[in-house]
Design a protein around this motif. Sequence first.
Motif, PDB file in Angstrom:
ATOM      1  N   ARG A 224      -8.919 -31.527  62.500  1.00  0.00           N
ATOM      2  CA  ARG A 224      -9.641 -31.042  61.327  1.00  0.00           C
ATOM      3  C   ARG A 224      -8.710 -30.905  60.136  1.00  0.00           C
ATOM      4  NH1 ARG A 224     -14.491 -29.066  60.664  1.00  0.00           N
ATOM      5  NH2 ARG A 224     -14.856 -28.837  62.905  1.00  0.00           N
TER       6      ARG A 224
ATOM      7  N   SER B  50      -8.187 -29.011  56.883  1.00  0.00           N
ATOM      8  CA  SER B  50      -8.649 -27.781  56.271  1.00  0.00           C
ATOM      9  C   SER B  50      -8.267 -27.731  54.806  1.00  0.00           C
ATOM     10  CB  SER B  50      -8.038 -26.578  56.998  1.00  0.00           C
ATOM     11  OG  SER B  50      -8.499 -25.366  56.441  1.00  0.00           O
TER      12      SER B  50
ATOM     13  N   SER C  57     -22.738 -25.282  60.606  1.00  0.00           N
ATOM     14  CA  SER C  57     -21.539 -25.048  59.806  1.00  0.00           C
ATOM     15  C   SER C  57     -20.871 -23.746  60.240  1.00  0.00           C
ATOM     16  CB  SER C  57     -21.887 -24.964  58.319  1.00  0.00           C
ATOM     17  OG  SER C  57     -22.474 -26.159  57.874  1.00  0.00           O
TER      18      SER C  57
ATOM     19  N   VAL D 281     -14.250 -21.093  52.658  1.00  0.00           N
ATOM     20  CA  VAL D 281     -13.935 -22.329  53.381  1.00  0.00           C
ATOM     21  C   VAL D 281     -14.970 -22.489  54.479  1.00  0.00           C
ATOM     22  CG1 VAL D 281     -12.270 -23.604  54.776  1.00  0.00           C
ATOM     23  CG2 VAL D 281     -11.458 -22.157  52.900  1.00  0.00           C
TER      24      VAL D 281
ATOM     25  N   GLU E  75     -16.483 -25.166  57.479  1.00  0.00           N
ATOM     26  CA  GLU E  75     -16.218 -26.349  58.286  1.00  0.00           C
ATOM     27  C   GLU E  75     -17.527 -26.881  58.868  1.00  0.00           C
ATOM     28  OE1 GLU E  75     -13.439 -25.166  61.271  1.00  0.00           O
ATOM     29  OE2 GLU E  75     -11.707 -25.331  59.917  1.00  0.00           O
TER      30      GLU E  75
ATOM     31  N   SER F 229     -14.080 -30.027  55.964  1.00  0.00           N
ATOM     32  CA  SER F 229     -14.042 -28.687  55.401  1.00  0.00           C
ATOM     33  C   SER F 229     -14.348 -28.790  53.921  1.00  0.00           C
ATOM     34  CB  SER F 229     -12.656 -28.049  55.578  1.00  0.00           C
ATOM     35  OG  SER F 229     -12.279 -27.954  56.931  1.00  0.00           O
TER      36      SER F 229
END
Length: 271
Positions: free
Chosen positions: A58, A60, A201, A210, A212, A254
């Motif tokens: 991921r 970020s 999400s 934030v 993801e 993200s």
Amino acid sequence: MTKSAAAHPGSPSSARSSSAASRSPSSSARRVAAIAGAAVLAGTAAVCAPGVAYAAPRVSVASATDFSDCPALPDGVDPSRWRCEVHTAAPRLTVGRTTVSLAPITMTHAEGPMPDGGKGQVWGAMHSSPTAVPGGLTGTPAGDRAAVLALAIQPEYGGRSDFYTGQFSLRFRLLGPLVPHGCTIGAGEPVDFQLKRSGPSKWVSQDPPVIEFSAYDDTFTAPAAERCGPLTGPLNRRLGLPATEGNLLSYDASYTFKTYDQLAARGDAER
């Protein structure tokens, strides 16, 4: 990626994705065309199962996310109700016989209510970088060993996006020492995606915000590469293009955001 069932997109501005392409002498291109044609069936794609999001590392978005690509707002809207979103994704792409884990991409756009109450959007920018295609031009170990046979792919904004519904388009530029400048999958008509969420999400931070999510599309059609000179036919055979099925865009992503009154207070965006 879907946010709502309706959208009122604004007019997108030109994307500013970075790209690098190498020009090639036509004689060298003809030589490698013969090599690529001979090894056209030696691709090394491992196709993901349709409908399953690939669990790539991921990417970020950090608290210091760059909001410099936030676009100017439409006339007459309320800046406090419009937000600039910066979206970063680690995609995995299968087109035809080729699968690559693309370098991270970043997309920026603005969204909010229009004066008439409709949903508005304005495109900002997309940034990406090339990713090497295993096997290079030949799809064989020789394509990895010989620098002159290297092949890379780079996504570029295709001119259409609707982040309320998860629709957007991309082109995929093909790069290499012997690949003509402008050689692109979707050069004429871009590849259109309709992303579907793989799950809910997840908020990982409130300050800064934030979020993801994971999404995928396994229904798009991958067009042939165009504007590749003598390599057009060999490249399409090597990559298995065009392909109407078996294609997949799958990624973890993200995003973060700020409203335009926050951006103006901090001087993070020009409006």
